[in-house]
Design a protein around this motif. Structure first.
Motif, PDB file in Angstrom:
ATOM      1  N   MET A  43       0.668  -1.081   0.021  1.00 36.28           N
ATOM      2  CA  MET A  43      -0.067  -0.048  -0.023  1.00 36.28           C
ATOM      3  C   MET A  43       1.081   1.254  -0.117  1.00 36.28           C
ATOM      4  N   SER A  44       0.586   2.025  -0.888  1.00 35.92           N
ATOM      5  CA  SER A  44       1.487   3.371  -1.229  1.00 35.92           C
ATOM      6  C   SER A  44       0.794   4.425  -0.312  1.00 35.92           C
ATOM      7  N   LYS A  45       1.785   5.131   0.329  1.00 33.90           N
ATOM      8  CA  LYS A  45       1.518   6.350   0.956  1.00 33.90           C
ATOM      9  C   LYS A  45       1.368   7.875   0.150  1.00 33.90           C
ATOM     10  N   ILE A  46       1.741   7.491  -1.172  1.00 34.61           N
ATOM     11  CA  ILE A  46       2.042   8.648  -2.070  1.00 34.61           C
ATOM     12  C   ILE A  46       0.791   9.039  -2.652  1.00 34.61           C
ATOM     13  N   THR A  47       0.318  10.359  -2.371  1.00 33.36           N
ATOM     14  CA  THR A  47      -0.815  10.859  -2.889  1.00 33.36           C
ATOM     15  C   THR A  47      -0.893  11.030  -4.577  1.00 33.36           C
ATOM     16  N   ILE A  48      -1.989  10.616  -4.899  1.00 30.59           N
ATOM     17  CA  ILE A  48      -2.561  10.705  -6.439  1.00 30.59           C
ATOM     18  C   ILE A  48      -3.548  11.901  -6.381  1.00 30.59           C
ATOM     19  N   HIS A  49      -3.038  12.920  -7.238  1.00 29.04           N
ATOM     20  CA  HIS A  49      -3.525  14.011  -7.003  1.00 29.04           C
ATOM     21  C   HIS A  49      -4.676  14.183  -8.319  1.00 29.04           C
ATOM     22  N   THR A  50      -6.058  14.827  -8.131  1.00 26.36           N
ATOM     23  CA  THR A  50      -6.939  14.786  -9.186  1.00 26.36           C
ATOM     24  C   THR A  50      -6.689  15.741  -9.956  1.00 26.36           C
ATOM     25  N   ALA A  51      -7.226  15.810 -11.218  1.00 26.35           N
ATOM     26  CA  ALA A  51      -6.886  16.962 -12.094  1.00 26.35           C
ATOM     27  C   ALA A  51      -7.066  18.270 -11.676  1.00 26.35           C
ATOM     28  N   ASP A  52      -8.132  18.521 -10.813  1.00 25.67           N
ATOM     29  CA  ASP A  52      -8.353  19.762 -10.234  1.00 25.67           C
ATOM     30  C   ASP A  52      -7.260  20.372  -9.458  1.00 25.67           C
ATOM     31  N   GLU A  53      -6.817  19.512  -8.607  1.00 28.47           N
ATOM     32  CA  GLU A  53      -5.666  19.502  -7.716  1.00 28.47           C
ATOM     33  C   GLU A  53      -4.204  19.543  -8.537  1.00 28.47           C
ATOM     34  N   ILE A  54      -4.337  19.141  -9.446  1.00 26.66           N
ATOM     35  CA  ILE A  54      -2.866  19.188 -10.392  1.00 26.66           C
ATOM     36  C   ILE A  54      -2.978  20.943 -10.830  1.00 26.66           C
ATOM     37  N   GLU A  55      -4.149  21.301 -11.296  1.00 30.21           N
ATOM     38  CA  GLU A  55      -4.313  22.548 -11.739  1.00 30.21           C
ATOM     39  C   GLU A  55      -3.947  23.700 -10.705  1.00 30.21           C
ATOM     40  N   ALA A  56      -4.358  23.321  -9.449  1.00 28.26           N
ATOM     41  CA  ALA A  56      -4.187  24.458  -8.318  1.00 28.26           C
ATOM     42  C   ALA A  56      -2.702  24.016  -8.182  1.00 28.26           C
ATOM     43  N   MET A  57      -2.025  22.973  -8.131  1.00 29.67           N
ATOM     44  CA  MET A  57      -0.547  22.961  -8.111  1.00 29.67           C
ATOM     45  C   MET A  57       0.315  23.742  -9.183  1.00 29.67           C
ATOM     46  N   ARG A  58      -0.249  23.684 -10.474  1.00 34.51           N
ATOM     47  CA  ARG A  58       0.244  24.442 -11.261  1.00 34.51           C
ATOM     48  C   ARG A  58       0.217  25.921 -11.303  1.00 34.51           C
ATOM     49  N   ARG A  59      -0.929  26.356 -10.621  1.00 33.51           N
ATOM     50  CA  ARG A  59      -1.014  27.847 -10.343  1.00 33.51           C
ATOM     51  C   ARG A  59      -0.110  28.293  -8.957  1.00 33.51           C
ATOM     52  N   VAL A  60      -0.109  27.489  -8.073  1.00 31.46           N
ATOM     53  CA  VAL A  60       1.083  27.926  -7.063  1.00 31.46           C
ATOM     54  C   VAL A  60       2.389  27.609  -7.509  1.00 31.46           C
ATOM     55  N   GLY A  61       2.779  26.647  -8.305  1.00 33.14           N
ATOM     56  CA  GLY A  61       3.986  26.430  -8.889  1.00 33.14           C
ATOM     57  C   GLY A  61       4.479  27.478  -9.734  1.00 33.14           C
ATOM     58  N   ALA A  62       3.725  27.744 -10.427  1.00 34.41           N
ATOM     59  CA  ALA A  62       3.995  29.419 -11.604  1.00 34.41           C
ATOM     60  C   ALA A  62       4.198  30.421 -10.518  1.00 34.41           C
ATOM     61  N   GLU A  63       3.398  30.660  -9.668  1.00 31.23           N
ATOM     62  CA  GLU A  63       3.883  31.653  -8.818  1.00 31.23           C
ATOM     63  C   GLU A  63       4.977  31.430  -7.962  1.00 31.23           C
ATOM     64  N   ALA A  64       5.460  30.264  -7.552  1.00 28.90           N
ATOM     65  CA  ALA A  64       6.695  30.218  -6.846  1.00 28.90           C
ATOM     66  C   ALA A  64       7.850  30.425  -7.693  1.00 28.90           C
ATOM     67  N   ALA A  65       7.609  30.044  -9.208  1.00 22.54           N
ATOM     68  CA  ALA A  65       8.672  30.331 -10.233  1.00 22.54           C
ATOM     69  C   ALA A  65       8.807  31.788 -10.205  1.00 22.54           C
ATOM     70  N   ASP A  66       7.602  32.526 -10.366  1.00 14.76           N
ATOM     71  CA  ASP A  66       7.494  33.864 -10.771  1.00 14.76           C
ATOM     72  C   ASP A  66       8.239  34.647  -9.426  1.00 14.76           C
ATOM     73  N   LEU A  67       8.340  34.079  -8.476  1.00 15.20           N
ATOM     74  CA  LEU A  67       8.994  34.898  -7.285  1.00 15.20           C
ATOM     75  C   LEU A  67      10.305  34.866  -7.651  1.00 15.20           C
ATOM     76  N   LEU A  68      10.871  33.802  -8.257  1.00  8.27           N
ATOM     77  CA  LEU A  68      12.360  33.761  -8.465  1.00  8.27           C
ATOM     78  C   LEU A  68      12.572  34.364  -9.748  1.00  8.27           C
ATOM     79  N   ASP A  69      11.567  34.766 -10.643  1.00 11.79           N
ATOM     80  CA  ASP A  69      11.945  35.679 -11.842  1.00 11.79           C
ATOM     81  C   ASP A  69      11.636  37.149 -11.076  1.00 11.79           C
TER      82      ASP A  69
END
Ligand code: MF3
Ligand code: CO
Ligand code: CO
Length: 276
Positions: free
Chosen positions: A1-27
């Motif tokens: 049994m794996s404890k690794i989270t499988i994210h839904t499509a909506d969660e992946i989009e939310a992660m893409r948004r916050v990920g882009a903002e974390a990258a923008d902070l470095l820009d």
């Protein structure tokens, strides 16, 4: 049994948004990373941008995973022989030839975004530039191993294979991590091969790849501030960090911004989008 989270499509989009903002902070911080500035002044600018422009929180400020010292600043800024968790300080002034890792993690709407980049101050030294570029390649070699059917150990195998002929060494004690609604989740991602079995990649898994590569030996030493990690032999150390999501056929990168460097030309699985 794996404890690794499988994210839904909506969660992946939310992660893409916050990920882009974390990258923008470095820009955002890039034009300020110059000789003569203190690492604390950079931290102040990034905290202000995180709170007032991104409307997010620093996930690092006050972070206290064990029973140790809460992390005192908003970002980690690790210069030259500092491997990771360099604490921004008004006494640490950047100078010509320094190699600098800036690592930022933000939290917004319940999701975390974590990435880091290297900066070279002024005129690069040959050794500094070589290490920074090799570490970028090492990270991408690891990322290119991500596809359903492969397992997490394939990242470490690929990173090690990339670095070995260059005579550089990969830090063993720190690695990547699952990320999503938690900052540091399962699994721990080793950047060197391990003998224990590791999980297979499945679509929806999200984690960081963030190898720390030393110019000298791999060994680390802790400073007595509860956080700063340096190379034992005082050699230079570099690190890059991106977030990866497993897709049906391979992977995608979630911490993408205009200012992130292009991947090496041999990367097959991902192309930087155009930011026209
Ligand atoms: N951002 C780091 C990572 O890549 C963690 C920093 S924790 C801190 O996982 F407390 F030192 F900020
Ligand atoms: Co990080
Ligand atoms: Co990380």
């Amino acid at each position: 049994m794996s404890k690794i989270t499988i994210h839904t499509a909506d969660e992946i989009e939310a992660m893409r948004r916050v990920g882009a903002e974390a990258a923008d902070l470095l820009d955002f911080i890039t034009p300020y990373v110059k000789a003569g500035v203190s690492t604390l002044s950079l931290d102040d600018l990034m905290l202000d941008y995180t709170v007032n422009t991104l409307k997010a929180k620093s996930a690092c400020l006050g972070y206290n995973p064990g029973n140790g010292v809460p992390y005192p600043r908003a970002t980690c800024i690790s210069v030259n022989n500092v491997i990771c968790h360099g604490i921004p300080s008004e006494k640490k002034i950047l100078k010509n030839g320094d190699i600098v890792n800036i690592d930022v993690t933000i939290e917004k709407d319940g999701f975390f975004g974590d990435n880091s980049r290297m900066f070279i101050i002024g005129k690069p030294t040959i050794a500094g530039k070589r290490l920074v570029e090799a570490t970028w390649g090492c990270m991408w070699a690891g990322i290119e191993a991500v596809r359903p059917g492969n397992c997490f150990n394939d990242i470490g195998i690929a990173c090690q294979k990339f670095v070995k002929p260059l005579g550089l060494s990969i830090v063993h004690e720190y690695g990547g991590h699952g990320i999503g609604r938690v900052f540091h989740g399962e699994p721990h991602v080793c950047h060197v091969p391990i003998s224990m079995p590791t999980a297979r990649f499945e679509p929806g898994m999200i984690f960081t790849v963030e190898p720390m590569v030393n110019a000298g030996k791999r060994h680390i030493m802790d400073l007595n501030d509860g956080w700063t990690v340096v190379t034992k032999d005082r050699s230079l150390s570099a690190q890059w960090e991106l977030e990866v999501v497993v897709t049906e056929t391979g992977y995608d990168i979630l911490t993408v911004s205009k200012g992130m460097p292009e991947p090496p030309e041999w990367v097959k699985g991902w192309k930087k989008p155009s930011f026209a």
